[in-house]
Design a protein around this motif. Sequence first.
Motif, mmCIF file in Angstrom:
data_model
loop_
_atom_site.group_PDB
_atom_site.id
_atom_site.type_symbol
_atom_site.label_atom_id
_atom_site.label_comp_id
_atom_site.label_asym_id
_atom_site.label_seq_id
_atom_site.Cartn_x
_atom_site.Cartn_y
_atom_site.Cartn_z
ATOM 1 N N LEU A 186 -45.696 123.332 26.523
ATOM 2 C CA LEU A 186 -44.684 123.003 27.472
ATOM 3 C C LEU A 186 -45.469 122.247 28.537
ATOM 4 O O LEU A 186 -44.671 121.018 29.145
ATOM 5 N N LEU A 187 -46.484 122.604 29.025
ATOM 6 C CA LEU A 187 -46.973 121.929 30.049
ATOM 7 C C LEU A 187 -47.661 120.531 29.483
ATOM 8 O O LEU A 187 -47.637 119.532 30.298
ATOM 9 N N SER A 188 -47.980 120.416 28.367
ATOM 10 C CA SER A 188 -48.454 119.035 27.435
ATOM 11 C C SER A 188 -47.419 118.188 27.492
ATOM 12 O O SER A 188 -47.513 117.110 27.787
ATOM 13 N N GLY A 189 -46.097 118.762 27.307
ATOM 14 C CA GLY A 189 -44.909 117.974 27.305
ATOM 15 C C GLY A 189 -44.490 117.454 28.602
ATOM 16 O O GLY A 189 -44.158 116.263 28.768
ATOM 17 N N LEU A 190 -44.653 118.594 29.678
ATOM 18 C CA LEU A 190 -44.405 118.088 30.922
ATOM 19 C C LEU A 190 -45.377 117.118 31.357
ATOM 20 O O LEU A 190 -44.861 115.942 32.305
ATOM 21 N N LYS A 191 -46.532 117.070 31.175
ATOM 22 C CA LYS A 191 -47.330 115.969 31.578
ATOM 23 C C LYS A 191 -47.205 114.392 30.987
ATOM 24 O O LYS A 191 -47.106 113.539 31.810
ATOM 25 N N ILE A 192 -46.583 114.487 29.973
ATOM 26 C CA ILE A 192 -46.340 113.065 29.360
ATOM 27 C C ILE A 192 -44.811 112.885 30.197
ATOM 28 O O ILE A 192 -44.750 111.649 30.233
ATOM 29 N N VAL A 204 -36.922 109.706 25.221
ATOM 30 C CA VAL A 204 -37.919 109.136 24.086
ATOM 31 C C VAL A 204 -38.119 110.378 23.073
ATOM 32 O O VAL A 204 -38.772 110.098 22.195
ATOM 33 N N ALA A 205 -37.523 111.639 23.238
ATOM 34 C CA ALA A 205 -37.706 112.555 22.325
ATOM 35 C C ALA A 205 -37.108 112.116 20.989
ATOM 36 O O ALA A 205 -37.402 112.768 19.759
ATOM 37 N N ILE A 206 -36.096 111.401 21.019
ATOM 38 C CA ILE A 206 -35.473 110.917 19.579
ATOM 39 C C ILE A 206 -36.366 110.215 18.835
ATOM 40 O O ILE A 206 -36.192 110.120 17.838
ATOM 41 N N VAL A 207 -37.449 109.502 19.528
ATOM 42 C CA VAL A 207 -38.346 108.773 18.845
ATOM 43 C C VAL A 207 -39.727 109.437 18.718
ATOM 44 O O VAL A 207 -40.783 108.953 18.485
ATOM 45 N N ALA A 208 -39.617 110.855 18.556
ATOM 46 C CA ALA A 208 -40.812 111.492 18.491
ATOM 47 C C ALA A 208 -42.089 111.347 19.444
ATOM 48 O O ALA A 208 -43.258 111.540 19.167
ATOM 49 N N VAL A 209 -41.690 111.016 20.643
ATOM 50 C CA VAL A 209 -42.714 111.063 21.771
ATOM 51 C C VAL A 209 -42.650 112.516 22.442
ATOM 52 O O VAL A 209 -41.659 113.056 22.664
ATOM 53 N N GLY A 210 -43.837 112.975 22.432
ATOM 54 C CA GLY A 210 -44.138 114.618 22.772
ATOM 55 C C GLY A 210 -43.902 114.699 24.103
ATOM 56 O O GLY A 210 -44.764 115.447 24.865
ATOM 57 N N ASP A 211 -42.861 114.537 24.679
ATOM 58 C CA ASP A 211 -42.556 114.763 26.143
ATOM 59 C C ASP A 211 -42.138 116.313 26.353
ATOM 60 O O ASP A 211 -41.847 117.021 25.149
ATOM 61 N N LEU A 212 -41.655 116.480 27.237
ATOM 62 C CA LEU A 212 -41.027 118.007 27.682
ATOM 63 C C LEU A 212 -39.693 118.287 26.793
ATOM 64 O O LEU A 212 -39.847 119.319 26.010
#
Length: 223
Positions: A17-23, A166-174
Amino acid sequence: MDYHFDFDFLHGKLGLLLSGLKITLELTVASNLMGLTLGFLLCLVTMSRWRFVRWPAQMFIEFFRCTPALLQIVWFFYCIPMMFDFFIAPVPLGILALGLNVTAFNAEAYRAGVQAVPKEHLDACVALGLRPWQRTFYVVLPQALRVAAPVLMTNGIGALQQSALVAIVAVGDLMYVGSQLATESYRPLETYSLVALIYFALSIPASQIVRMVERRHDLSIQR
């Protein structure tokens, strides 16, 4: 409602979750910096006296304001590589898509601020012999920023919220990481509730700052 919340599945998953939050924060900060800078330049272009310069800028603004942000993101991720035969990493491409969207909305906010600059101030600049770039950056920009600040900050909060698209295009955000955790753990209610709380915790301080700026602006007008 006979449902028991259980967050034990998050044990060992907070790092994801923190890595996704960082992005998410990278997308938000970078797109806002892009929107604040290019938005003012685009505003100046739209106020040009020459139509062949003004019209493309106005079309740019209308395109990004009148089409869904989700469609813009999908178009950037899938159409640009196909049309121009080159690939950009997902995070920079997400920043580009979100940043151009914010640029269009910020340009309109700046334009309202520029139009609010008293004509007497511009006349004083001419009388003092200031060059156009000096007039723009030392007189017009500070006053336009003061008027446009609440809208610019609201657009910034919107960029944070739209970054979840951007989650819909598989970017690893939160949002993307949260969706993966919800699928793997079969606990969507807990996962999405936690993700929503994180977005809320990021947005609420900024919204309070917007209210404070609006109050100060209203007080300055009343004086």
